[in-house]
Design an enzyme around this catalytic site. Structure first.
Site, PDB file in Angstrom:
ATOM      1  N   SER A  77       0.833  -1.084   0.132  1.00  0.00           N
ATOM      2  CA  SER A  77       0.042  -0.044   0.085  1.00  0.00           C
ATOM      3  C   SER A  77       0.795   1.160  -0.051  1.00  0.00           C
ATOM      4  CB  SER A  77      -0.900   0.049   1.316  1.00  0.00           C
ATOM      5  OG  SER A  77      -1.541   1.195   1.158  1.00  0.00           O
ATOM      6  N   GLY A  78       0.081   2.336  -0.595  1.00  0.00           N
ATOM      7  CA  GLY A  78       0.771   3.638  -0.201  1.00  0.00           C
ATOM      8  C   GLY A  78       0.861   4.169  -1.615  1.00  0.00           C
ATOM      9  N   GLY A  79       0.415   3.588  -2.639  1.00  0.00           N
ATOM     10  CA  GLY A  79       0.418   4.369  -4.003  1.00  0.00           C
ATOM     11  C   GLY A  79       2.030   4.126  -4.647  1.00  0.00           C
ATOM     12  N   LYS A  87      -4.963  -6.781   3.263  1.00  0.00           N
ATOM     13  CA  LYS A  87      -4.865  -5.544   2.403  1.00  0.00           C
ATOM     14  C   LYS A  87      -6.157  -5.143   1.927  1.00  0.00           C
ATOM     15  CE  LYS A  87      -3.352  -2.157   0.102  1.00  0.00           C
ATOM     16  NZ  LYS A  87      -3.301  -2.036  -1.427  1.00  0.00           N
ATOM     17  N   HIS A 114      -7.781  -3.144   4.637  1.00  0.00           N
ATOM     18  CA  HIS A 114      -6.995  -1.844   4.577  1.00  0.00           C
ATOM     19  C   HIS A 114      -7.966  -0.893   3.533  1.00  0.00           C
ATOM     20  CE1 HIS A 114      -4.421   0.997   2.242  1.00  0.00           C
ATOM     21  NE2 HIS A 114      -3.741   1.180   3.540  1.00  0.00           N
ATOM     22  N   ASN A 115      -8.077  -1.363   2.409  1.00  0.00           N
ATOM     23  CA  ASN A 115      -8.759  -0.732   1.220  1.00  0.00           C
ATOM     24  C   ASN A 115     -10.337  -0.475   1.474  1.00  0.00           C
ATOM     25  OD1 ASN A 115      -6.412  -0.957   0.064  1.00  0.00           O
ATOM     26  ND2 ASN A 115      -7.040  -1.439  -1.917  1.00  0.00           N
ATOM     27  N   GLU A 158     -10.242   2.481   4.004  1.00  0.00           N
ATOM     28  CA  GLU A 158      -9.756   3.424   2.983  1.00  0.00           C
ATOM     29  C   GLU A 158     -11.093   4.271   2.371  1.00  0.00           C
ATOM     30  OE1 GLU A 158      -6.572   2.408   0.443  1.00  0.00           O
ATOM     31  OE2 GLU A 158      -7.604   3.604  -1.148  1.00  0.00           O
ATOM     32  N   ARG A 186     -19.610   5.869  -3.886  1.00  0.00           N
ATOM     33  CA  ARG A 186     -18.467   5.946  -4.893  1.00  0.00           C
ATOM     34  C   ARG A 186     -19.066   5.327  -6.217  1.00  0.00           C
ATOM     35  NH1 ARG A 186     -12.549   4.403  -3.051  1.00  0.00           N
ATOM     36  NH2 ARG A 186     -12.735   3.205  -4.994  1.00  0.00           N
ATOM     37  N   HIS A 243     -41.160 -17.164  11.873  1.00  0.00           N
ATOM     38  CA  HIS A 243     -39.939 -17.203  12.145  1.00  0.00           C
ATOM     39  C   HIS A 243     -39.365 -17.461  13.387  1.00  0.00           C
ATOM     40  CE1 HIS A 243     -39.067 -17.153   7.682  1.00  0.00           C
ATOM     41  NE2 HIS A 243     -39.978 -16.121   7.727  1.00  0.00           N
TER      42      HIS A 243
HETATM   43  N1  LIG Z   1      -1.724   2.302  -8.148  1.00  0.00           N
HETATM   44  C1  LIG Z   1      -1.775   2.166  -6.726  1.00  0.00           C
HETATM   45  O1  LIG Z   1      -2.031   3.187  -5.820  1.00  0.00           O
HETATM   46  C2  LIG Z   1      -1.733   0.717  -6.010  1.00  0.00           C
HETATM   47  C3  LIG Z   1      -2.061   0.027  -6.680  1.00  0.00           C
HETATM   48  N2  LIG Z   1      -1.967  -1.638  -6.290  1.00  0.00           N
HETATM   49  C4  LIG Z   1      -2.239  -2.699  -6.947  1.00  0.00           C
HETATM   50  O2  LIG Z   1      -0.880  -3.125  -7.658  1.00  0.00           O
HETATM   51  C5  LIG Z   1      -1.153  -3.776  -8.698  1.00  0.00           C
HETATM   52  C6  LIG Z   1      -0.533  -3.144 -10.027  1.00  0.00           C
HETATM   53  O3  LIG Z   1      -1.067  -1.280 -10.064  1.00  0.00           O
HETATM   54  P1  LIG Z   1      -0.725  -0.326 -11.074  1.00  0.00           P
HETATM   55  O4  LIG Z   1       0.802  -0.512 -10.839  1.00  0.00           O
HETATM   56  O5  LIG Z   1      -1.437   0.762 -10.363  1.00  0.00           O
HETATM   57  O6  LIG Z   1      -1.224  -0.916 -12.220  1.00  0.00           O
HETATM   58  P2  LIG Z   1      -0.891  -0.244 -13.687  1.00  0.00           P
HETATM   59  O7  LIG Z   1      -1.926  -0.481 -14.555  1.00  0.00           O
HETATM   60  O8  LIG Z   1      -0.076   1.017 -13.522  1.00  0.00           O
HETATM   61  O9  LIG Z   1       0.261  -1.544 -14.099  1.00  0.00           O
HETATM   62  C7  LIG Z   1       0.178  -2.965 -14.088  1.00  0.00           C
HETATM   63  C8  LIG Z   1       0.945  -3.226 -15.391  1.00  0.00           C
HETATM   64  O10 LIG Z   1       0.766  -4.600 -15.439  1.00  0.00           O
HETATM   65  C9  LIG Z   1       0.840  -4.920 -16.737  1.00  0.00           C
HETATM   66  N3  LIG Z   1       0.163  -6.074 -16.921  1.00  0.00           N
HETATM   67  C10 LIG Z   1      -1.173  -6.415 -17.376  1.00  0.00           C
HETATM   68  N4  LIG Z   1      -1.120  -7.709 -17.621  1.00  0.00           N
HETATM   69  C11 LIG Z   1      -0.124  -8.228 -17.190  1.00  0.00           C
HETATM   70  C12 LIG Z   1       0.287  -9.891 -17.419  1.00  0.00           C
HETATM   71  N5  LIG Z   1      -0.432 -10.807 -17.610  1.00  0.00           N
HETATM   72  N6  LIG Z   1       1.767  -9.975 -17.069  1.00  0.00           N
HETATM   73  C13 LIG Z   1       2.470  -8.901 -17.057  1.00  0.00           C
HETATM   74  N7  LIG Z   1       2.245  -7.501 -16.849  1.00  0.00           N
HETATM   75  C14 LIG Z   1       0.741  -7.424 -16.776  1.00  0.00           C
HETATM   76  C15 LIG Z   1       0.162  -3.762 -17.286  1.00  0.00           C
HETATM   77  O11 LIG Z   1       0.284  -3.828 -18.756  1.00  0.00           O
HETATM   78  P3  LIG Z   1      -1.005  -3.175 -19.751  1.00  0.00           P
HETATM   79  O12 LIG Z   1      -1.029  -1.766 -19.238  1.00  0.00           O
HETATM   80  O13 LIG Z   1      -0.589  -3.404 -21.120  1.00  0.00           O
HETATM   81  O14 LIG Z   1      -2.224  -3.962 -19.428  1.00  0.00           O
HETATM   82  C16 LIG Z   1       0.903  -2.654 -16.561  1.00  0.00           C
HETATM   83  O15 LIG Z   1       1.880  -2.262 -17.331  1.00  0.00           O
HETATM   84  C17 LIG Z   1      -2.865  -3.976  -9.073  1.00  0.00           C
HETATM   85  O16 LIG Z   1      -3.372  -4.873  -8.718  1.00  0.00           O
HETATM   86  C18 LIG Z   1      -3.178  -2.728  -8.008  1.00  0.00           C
HETATM   87  O17 LIG Z   1      -4.523  -2.993  -7.562  1.00  0.00           O
HETATM   88  C19 LIG Z   1      -1.667  -1.599  -4.993  1.00  0.00           C
HETATM   89  C20 LIG Z   1      -1.384  -0.693  -4.294  1.00  0.00           C
HETATM   90  C21 LIG Z   1      -1.626   0.793  -4.842  1.00  0.00           C
HETATM   91  O1  LIG Z   2      -4.555  -0.419  -3.070  1.00  0.00           O
HETATM   92  C1  LIG Z   2      -4.274   0.773  -3.185  1.00  0.00           C
HETATM   93  C2  LIG Z   2      -3.935   1.745  -1.915  1.00  0.00           C
HETATM   94  O2  LIG Z   2      -3.490   0.964  -0.975  1.00  0.00           O
HETATM   95  C3  LIG Z   2      -4.764   1.584  -4.388  1.00  0.00           C
HETATM   96  O3  LIG Z   2      -4.305   2.818  -4.582  1.00  0.00           O
HETATM   97  C4  LIG Z   2      -5.987   1.425  -4.915  1.00  0.00           C
HETATM   98  O4  LIG Z   2      -6.135   1.684  -6.202  1.00  0.00           O
HETATM   99  C5  LIG Z   2      -6.916   2.223  -3.981  1.00  0.00           C
HETATM  100  O5  LIG Z   2      -8.406   1.877  -4.303  1.00  0.00           O
HETATM  101  P1  LIG Z   2      -9.545   1.673  -3.521  1.00  0.00           P
HETATM  102  O6  LIG Z   2      -9.637   3.214  -2.841  1.00  0.00           O
HETATM  103  O7  LIG Z   2     -10.519   1.596  -4.624  1.00  0.00           O
HETATM  104  O8  LIG Z   2      -9.177   0.826  -2.437  1.00  0.00           O
END
Ligand SMILES: NC(=O)C1=CN([C@@H]2O[C@H](COP(=O)(O)OP(=O)(O)OC[C@H]3O[C@@H](n4cnc5c(N)ncnc54)[C@H](OP(=O)(O)O)[C@@H]3O)[C@@H](O)[C@H]2O)C=CC1
Ligand SMILES: O=C(CO)[C@H](O)[C@H](O)COP(=O)(O)O
Length: 498
Positions: free
Chosen positions: A128-130, A183, A186-187, A190, A296, A466
Site C-alpha cells: 500500500s501507499g500508491g 490489504k 485496509h482498502n 480507506e 462511489r 420465524h
Molecule cells: N496504483 C496504486 O496506488 C496501487 C495499486 N496496487 C495494486 O498493484 C497492482 C498494480 O497496480 P498499478 O501499478 O497501479 O497498475 P498499472 O496498470 O499502472 O500497471 C500494471 C502493469 O501490469 C501490466 N500487465 C497486465 N497484465 C499483465 C500480465 N499478464 N503480465 C505482466 N504484466 C501485465 C500492465 O500492462 P498493460 O497496461 O499493457 O495492461 C501494466 O503495465 C494492481 O493489482 C493494483 O490493484 C496496490 C497498491 C497501490
Molecule cells: O490499493 C491501493 C492503495 O492501498 C490503491 O491505490 C487502490 O487503487 C486504492 O483503491 P480503492 O480506494 O479502490 O481501494
C-alpha cells in the site's frame, strides 16, 4: 518483477536503490519506456533489465541451487493466472512468487494450492501507499506458508516503509490468503475514510463557504496538531496539498476534477467491493464502509446523474450554505465528526478481519496489523492507531467487539454530540453526509438495547413463523428464537369465503 506500471515500476527502482538487480517483464511499451527512462535518470540502468518473455526472464534469474524470486504487480484476476502459466515450465521447488497486486484472497489460496504441492511458494502480499510509497518504501502485508515468509522477511523488512521509531511496516501475518485479506480490509477502511473526508471537504467548501486555501489550512492544522487524534493522517495530509495545488495557468487542479470515482465500477480495483461482500458474507456490520463504497459507485455514472437532474428540471436537491452556526465551533465539531467516523471505519474493518481470522484460523496478531498501517499506507492515522494499539494490548479486549471496550466507548461517547450536530446541519442544508451519517447510526444502534427491529421480528413471525425471543429472557446468542405466536392462523380459500 512481472508488471511495471505505477507500482511495479517504482518498486523496481526502490530495489535498485538497495542494490538489488531487478529483471522485469511487462507487455506495455509505454510502461517499459517509462521505467527505462526513470532508471536512466536515477542512474540505476545497470540494475533494471527488461525481458520480452518469461523464458528469458527466468533464465536471467537462474543461479545454481538458489531460488528464483518473483514479484507480481499486475491487475487482479486473470493476469496472475496467465503469468503463472507462462512461468511454470521454468519454476523449480523453492522458487518464490510474491503477489504484490491487490488480489482476492481466495484466488491467492487457489494459486497456493496449485503451486505448493510442487514446492513453489506463493505469497499473497498486498502493498500500500500508491506509487510514491512504492518508490520510497511501501507498507506490506504478506501471507503464506511459514517457510516462505521466513525466507522473504529480511528482504521485505529492508524495502518496507519504516514508522517513526524506525520499525518496518511489514510482519509475517499468517498462512493462506490472509495477507491479501488484510490489504483488502485496509482498502475497505480507506473507502470509508475517503468518503467521510470528502463529505467534510464539501461541508467546508459549500456549507461554510470556505475556499480551497482555507480548507487546506484546516487540513494542515488537523494533521499537524500532535496532541489530537487526527495527527499524522495520510489522507488529511495529502488533502491539504490537493486543496492548494495549482496548474501552470494558476488554476486549482481540484476545481477541474469531475466527481466520478470509477475504479470499482470499471473493475480495475476489486478490494472495496470485496470488503463489502466479506462484511455481508460473514454477517459483520460494516455500514460506513458499505455506504461509502456505494456512494462511489453512484458517483461513477455522472451521465446518469445528469439525466435524473434534467428530469427534475434542474430543481433537484442542491447542497446549500449552512446557517445558524458559529464557524469555529462548527469546525471543531467537524474535526470530531471526522475522527469518530475514521475510528468507526477502522473498527468495522477490523471486526470483519477478526471474523475471517477466526473462521480461517489464521492466528493474526492485530498489533502486527496495526504496525503495517503505521507508515507508507493510505490509511495511516497515528492517533487512531495509537488508540487501537492500546486497546489490543489491553487484557480485557474482544477482537469482535471493539466498541464494547471502555477506551473506545469513551472516545465515541465524547465525539457523538459533535457528529450529531454535523450530520443534523448537513441534512438540514442538503449536504452529503452518507458516511458521517452512517457512522452516527452505527454508533447509535451498536449500543442500543431497544431497537425497532422488535417490530420487524414480530412481522417476520406473523407472516413466516420465524420465531422470536422474549424480552423477559436473557439476550442470548444470535440463533433462532424459541417462541412463535399464532398472530393469524392460515386459512384456505373456502374458509376465507365463509
Ligand atoms: N496504483 C496504486 O496506488 C496501487 C495499486 N496496487 C495494486 O498493484 C497492482 C498494480 O497496480 P498499478 O501499478 O497501479 O497498475 P498499472 O496498470 O499502472 O500497471 C500494471 C502493469 O501490469 C501490466 N500487465 C497486465 N497484465 C499483465 C500480465 N499478464 N503480465 C505482466 N504484466 C501485465 C500492465 O500492462 P498493460 O497496461 O499493457 O495492461 C501494466 O503495465 C494492481 O493489482 C493494483 O490493484 C496496490 C497498491 C497501490
Ligand atoms: O490499493 C491501493 C492503495 O492501498 C490503491 O491505490 C487502490 O487503487 C486504492 O483503491 P480503492 O480506494 O479502490 O481501494
Amino acid at each position: 518483477m512481472i508488471g511495471t506500471g505505477s507500482m511495479g515500476g517504482m518498486m523496481s527502482l526502490l530495489f535498485a536503490e538497495y542494490g538489488i538487480h531487478t529483471h522485469y517483464y511487462d507487455p506495455s511499451k509505454k510502461n517499459i519506456e517509462a521505467l527505462q527512462s526513470h532508471a536512466k535518470e536515477s542512474k540505476h540502468e545497470d540494475k533494471i533489465t527488461y525481458h520480452d518473455d518469461h523464458k528469458s526472464l527466468c533464465e536471467a534469474l537462474e543461479d545454481g541451487d538458489k531460488p528464483k524470486v518473483f514479484m507480481f504487480s499486475i491487475p487482479h484476476g486473470g493476469p496472475a493466472d496467465d503469468s503463472i502459466d507462462a512461468l511454470e515450465p521454468y519454476l523449480k521447488p523453492g522458487d518464490i512468487i510474491m503477489d504484490a497486486s491487490n488480489e482476492h484472497w481466495k484466488a491467492t489460496e487457489r494459486r497456493q494450492a496449485r503451486l505448493e504441492p510442487k514446492g513453489i511458494h506463493y505469497i499473497g502480499m498486498g502493498v500500500s501507499g500508491g506509487y510514491q510509497s512504492a518508490r520510497h518504501g511501501p507498507s506490506i502485508s504478506p501471507g503464506g506458508s511459514k517457510e516462505a515468509l521466513d525466507k522473504v522477511l529480511p528482504f521485505l523488512q529492508k524495502i518496507a516503509s519504516k514508522d517513526k521509531k524506525g520499525r518496518p511496516c511489514v510482519a509475517k501475518l499468517g498462512p493462506g490468503g490472509c495477507g491479501h485479506y488484510v490489504k483488502m480490509i485496509h482498502n475497505g477502511i480507506e473507502h470509508g475514510m475517503m468518503t467521510a473526508l470528502c463529505e467534510a471537504w464539501a461541508i467546508m467548501n459549500i456549507g461554510l463557504g470556505m475556499d480551497y486555501e482555507e480548507i487546506g489550512t484546516v487540513f494542515e492544522k488537523w494533521n499537524g496538531d500532535k496532541e489530537r487524534p487526527l495527527r499524522d493522517n495520510f489522507l488529511i495530509d495529502i488533502g491539504a496539498d490537493i486543496c492548494r495545488t495549482k496548474d501552470e495557468k494558476g488554476n486549482y487542479v481540484l476545481a477541474n476534477v469531475r466527481d466520478k470515482v470509477v475504479q470499482d465500477v470499471d473493475n480495475s480495483e476489486g478490494t472495496g467491493t470485496w470488503s463489502v461482500q466479506e462484511g455481508t458474507r460473514l454477517h459483520v456490520p460494516d455500514p460506513t464502509i458499505a455506504v461509502s463504497h456505494l456512494f462511489r459507485v453512484a458517483s461513477a455514472d455522472a451521465a446518469r446523474r445528469l439525466t435524473v437532474s434534467k428530469a427534475l428540471n434542474g430543481k433537484g436537491v442542491k447542497p446549500a450554505r449552512i446557517e445558524g452556526v458559529d464557524k469555529d465551533n462548527f469546525l471543531e465539531d467537524l474535526y470530531n465528526a471526522v475522527y469518530a467516523s475514521f475510528l468507526m471505519c477502522f473498527i468495522q474493518g477490523l471486526h470483519v478481519l477478526s471474523k475471517a481470522n477466526e473462521k480461517n484460523d489464521w492466528k493474526l496478531d492485530f498489533a502486527d496489523v496495526l504496525q503495517l498501517w503505521r507508515n507508507g499506507c493510505i490509511i495511516q492515522s497515528d492517533g487512531v492507531a495509537d488508540l487501537l494499539e492500546t486497546v489490543y494490548r489491553s487484557k480485557e479486549h474482544d477482537n469482535n467487539d471493539l466498541l464494547g471496550h471502555q477506551t473506545i466507548a469513551g472516545e465515541l461517547a465524547k465525539t457523538y454530540p459533535s457528529l450529531k450536530r454535523v450530520v443534523l446541519k448537513a441534512i438540514e442544508f442538503d449536504l452529503h453526509a452518507g458516511a458521517l451519517g452512517t457512522s452516527l447510526e452505527y454508533y447509535k444502534y451498536s449500543g442500543s438495547t431497544e431497537l425497532p427491529t422488535q417490530f420487524q421480528e414480530a412481522e417476520l413471525d406473523y407472516f413466516g413463523a420465524h420465531m422470536f425471543d422474549l424480552k423477559t429472557a436473557e439476550p442470548g446468542k444470535p440463533v433462532t428464537g424459541k417462541h412463535h405466536f399464532e398472530w393469524k392462523p392460515a386459512r384456505g380459500i373456502l374458509e376465507t369465503n365463509d
